[in-house]
Design a protein around this motif. Structure first.
Motif, mmCIF file in Angstrom:
data_model
loop_
_atom_site.group_PDB
_atom_site.id
_atom_site.type_symbol
_atom_site.label_atom_id
_atom_site.label_comp_id
_atom_site.label_asym_id
_atom_site.label_seq_id
_atom_site.Cartn_x
_atom_site.Cartn_y
_atom_site.Cartn_z
ATOM 1 N N VAL A 1 0.834 -1.202 0.000
ATOM 2 C CA VAL A 1 0.000 0.000 0.000
ATOM 3 C C VAL A 1 0.870 1.254 0.000
ATOM 4 C CG1 VAL A 1 -1.711 1.332 1.310
ATOM 5 C CG2 VAL A 1 -1.934 -1.159 1.119
ATOM 6 N N LEU B 1 0.962 4.157 -2.858
ATOM 7 C CA LEU B 1 0.781 5.596 -2.647
ATOM 8 C C LEU B 1 1.973 6.382 -3.201
ATOM 9 C CD1 LEU B 1 -0.636 5.500 0.993
ATOM 10 C CD2 LEU B 1 -1.906 6.050 -1.092
ATOM 11 N N THR C 1 1.573 6.500 -6.894
ATOM 12 C CA THR C 1 0.444 7.334 -7.327
ATOM 13 C C THR C 1 0.792 8.815 -7.269
ATOM 14 O OG1 THR C 1 -1.155 5.671 -6.566
ATOM 15 C CG2 THR C 1 -1.964 7.929 -6.853
ATOM 16 N N PHE C 2 1.438 9.235 -6.182
ATOM 17 C CA PHE C 2 1.667 10.666 -5.974
ATOM 18 C C PHE C 2 3.097 11.123 -6.283
ATOM 19 C CE2 PHE C 2 -1.879 9.518 -3.107
ATOM 20 C CZ PHE C 2 -2.847 10.370 -3.631
ATOM 21 N N THR D 1 -5.813 1.781 6.803
ATOM 22 C CA THR D 1 -4.925 1.307 5.732
ATOM 23 C C THR D 1 -5.733 0.757 4.565
ATOM 24 O OG1 THR D 1 -3.204 0.756 7.352
ATOM 25 C CG2 THR D 1 -3.042 -0.285 5.185
ATOM 26 N N VAL E 1 -7.400 3.712 2.708
ATOM 27 C CA VAL E 1 -6.416 4.464 1.921
ATOM 28 C C VAL E 1 -5.947 3.657 0.715
ATOM 29 C CG1 VAL E 1 -4.073 5.407 2.000
ATOM 30 C CG2 VAL E 1 -5.660 5.883 3.856
ATOM 31 N N SER E 2 -5.911 2.326 0.847
ATOM 32 C CA SER E 2 -5.424 1.490 -0.247
ATOM 33 C C SER E 2 -6.288 1.576 -1.495
ATOM 34 C CB SER E 2 -5.334 0.034 0.212
ATOM 35 O OG SER E 2 -6.628 -0.553 0.342
ATOM 36 N N VAL F 1 -7.117 4.173 -3.037
ATOM 37 C CA VAL F 1 -6.558 5.197 -3.934
ATOM 38 C C VAL F 1 -5.566 4.595 -4.924
ATOM 39 C CG1 VAL F 1 -5.241 7.343 -4.061
ATOM 40 C CG2 VAL F 1 -6.973 7.045 -2.280
ATOM 41 N N PRO F 2 -4.486 3.893 -4.480
ATOM 42 C CA PRO F 2 -3.593 3.300 -5.466
ATOM 43 C C PRO F 2 -4.220 2.163 -6.259
ATOM 44 C CG PRO F 2 -2.937 2.657 -3.245
ATOM 45 C CD PRO F 2 -3.967 3.733 -3.102
#
Length: 483
Positions: free
Chosen positions: A180, A184, A187-188, A275, A278-279, A281-282
């Motif tokens: 994860v 991230l 991704t960013f 977690t 948030v996971s 998102v990727p």
């Protein structure tokens, strides 16, 4: 998921004495009712460097191996001390247990070795090359298959007094959190990359090769044009976007077991839920349709198994989670990303082209295949299109690179395909009655690997994690009364 039981050797302080190699004796001990929380605490240094250290260091420090430029190269390195410990056990007259159905895996490995005899054969429509041109990639696969086979046997023979089921689950759950975090980062900060220390040690002519660079050069994401503009797709720390997605599916079930099946603090569970949230998102930004399908299949598999055991709440929970995800996608920009990906299937044509080439090659050599993958002459639209410095993805596609199933059919024929899937299929049948949290997660991971074989290749880390899921199921069986 239900609470996880541990063997008596995990839970008592007066269990069998530990040997220097950390490998358990053959005899099993009935399960006791002592709670998991009564496990004696260990210092971090002792846990890392005590018996069983090759496996612990391999998994716990994988982000470090990736940053050093070792990545998947660490598996053959770790296999050396594992093999030494197994040999010492054998030399001391203590039997080395083999996994159930292991003869199927050995038959697959024998098929891979037999494929060396046909490396110089050029199937129709592939680039002409000789044995010497192909042996490097084949040798890499052979070494990795051997290393992972040692990993499978070694981990299965480790005493649960040395490496408890819970600790192994926690290590796999830790790698999900790493996945994860890498997602991230990709991704960013998709352009993030650096030259690793190991890479600096290589000669310029070696480290400049694309295959070598993919092994030793850490980067956060692969930049691809799938929805109109080049965009990063998470890859860290697994090297490729597809491998990242495959490992995400394989490790998610163990993260769930580590966080929710054992007695953990409220703070730990809140952090685990955060977690998982948030996971998303990727997962979405990976544009990885295979990952999306794999997660759905895994969730349905677990829910159905729970429902068959009379735990219908799992089906209700699946519906609630699914509805919440739909609402989240509709109310956030993530939904737009999914919609654009579904509307842009640029990879479909290439995948279909490679699938057709794999099946055509299978008909040419249906028994043992061609020993390895091959590169196509040109691309799917013209044989005059080829790979170049200006366009690395314009042609010369790898036949068998679009999924484990197609690679097995093309490279190892019917024998290799049947023995490979037969080994894991036997595991699903053998452990089908294990309804513990480990039983659910392990069978879900193996079942998911069958689906993933349609679009993902398994070597190296996905196969390693599938093997460790097999080990957890196998060790669970050994600790049951009467085993």
């Amino acid at each position: 998921m239900t609470a996880v039981g541990e063997s008596a050797t995990d839970l008592r302080t007066g269990g069998p004495s530990r040997r220097a190699d950390g490998i358990a004796p053959v005899t099993s001990i009935p399960v006791t009712s002592m709670p998991v929380s009564s496990l004696p605490a260990r210092s971090g240094a002792r846990s890392l460097l005590g018996p069983g250290w090759p496996l612990t260091l391999l998994l716990a420090l994988y982000p470090l191996w990736w940053a050093l430029g070792l990545g998947v190269l660490v598996f053959p390195l770790a296999a050396v001390p594992m093999a030494v410990q197994l040999w010492r056990r054998h030399a001391a007259g203590r039997p080395v247990r083999l996994p159930p159905g292991f003869w199927l895996w050995l038959a697959f490995c024998a098929t891979v070795v037999a494929g060396l005899a046909v490396l110089d054969v050029d199937p129709e429509g592939t680039v002409v090359a000789g044995f010497g041109d192909r042996i490097t990639a084949v040798a890499f696969r052979l070494v990795q298959y051997a290393a992972l086979t040692i990993l499978l046997v070694y981990a299965g023979n480790l005493s649960t007094a040395v490496l408890t089921q819970r600790r192994l689950v926690n290590l796999l759950g830790w790698l999900f959190a790493v996945t994860v975090a890498g997602g991230l980062l990709g991704t960013f900060a998709g352009s993030f990359e650096f030259t690793s220390p190991f890479e600096l040690l290589l000669p310029d002519g070696v480290r400049g090769k694309s295959f070598v660079k993919s092994l030793v050069h850490p980067y956060a994401a692969q930049i691809m044009d799938l929805v109109g503009d080049p965009a990063p797709r998470p890859a860290a720390p697994w090297g490729y976007t597809n491998t990242w997605g495959n490992n995400f599916c394989l490790l998610a079930v163990w993260f769930a077991v580590a966080a929710f099946a054992y007695r953990t603090s409220l703070r730990t569970r809140i952090l685990a839920v955060a977690t998982l949230v948030v996971s998303v998102v990727p997962v979405v930004h990976s544009l990885n349709r295979g990952l999306w399908i794999g997660l759905g299949v895994t969730a349905v598999f677990v829910a159905v198994r729970q429902a068959l055991a009379g735990r219908v709440r799992s089906l209700i929970a699946l519906g609630v989670v699914g509805a919440g995800l739909i609402v989240a996608l509709a109310a956030t920009p993530l939904g737009d990303v999914v919609e654009r990906r579904m509307d842009n299937g640029k990879s479909n044509g290439v995948r279909m082209f490679l699938t057709e080439r794999a099946l055509a090659g299978f008909t040419e050599s249906p028994v043992l295949g061609f020993g390895s993958t091959r590169n196509t002459v040109g691309g799917r639209n013209s044989i005059t299109v080829g790979e170049s410095a200006a366009c690395e993805r314009c042609g010369n596609f790898t036949v068998g690179g679009n999924g484990q199933l197609w690679q097995l059919l093309f490279a190892h024929g019917l024998v290799g395909t049947v023995t490979y899937f037969g080994f894991f299929g036997y595991a699903l049948w053998r452990f089908r009655r294990d309804r513990s949290a480990i039983g659910l997660a392990g069978t879900a991971a193996i079942a998911g690997s069958f689906v993933a074989a349609l679009w993902y290749n398994s070597l190296v880390t996905p196969l390693a994690f599938t093997f460790l899921g097999y080990v957890l199921l196998w060790r669970n069986e050994q600790t049951r009364p009467g085993a």
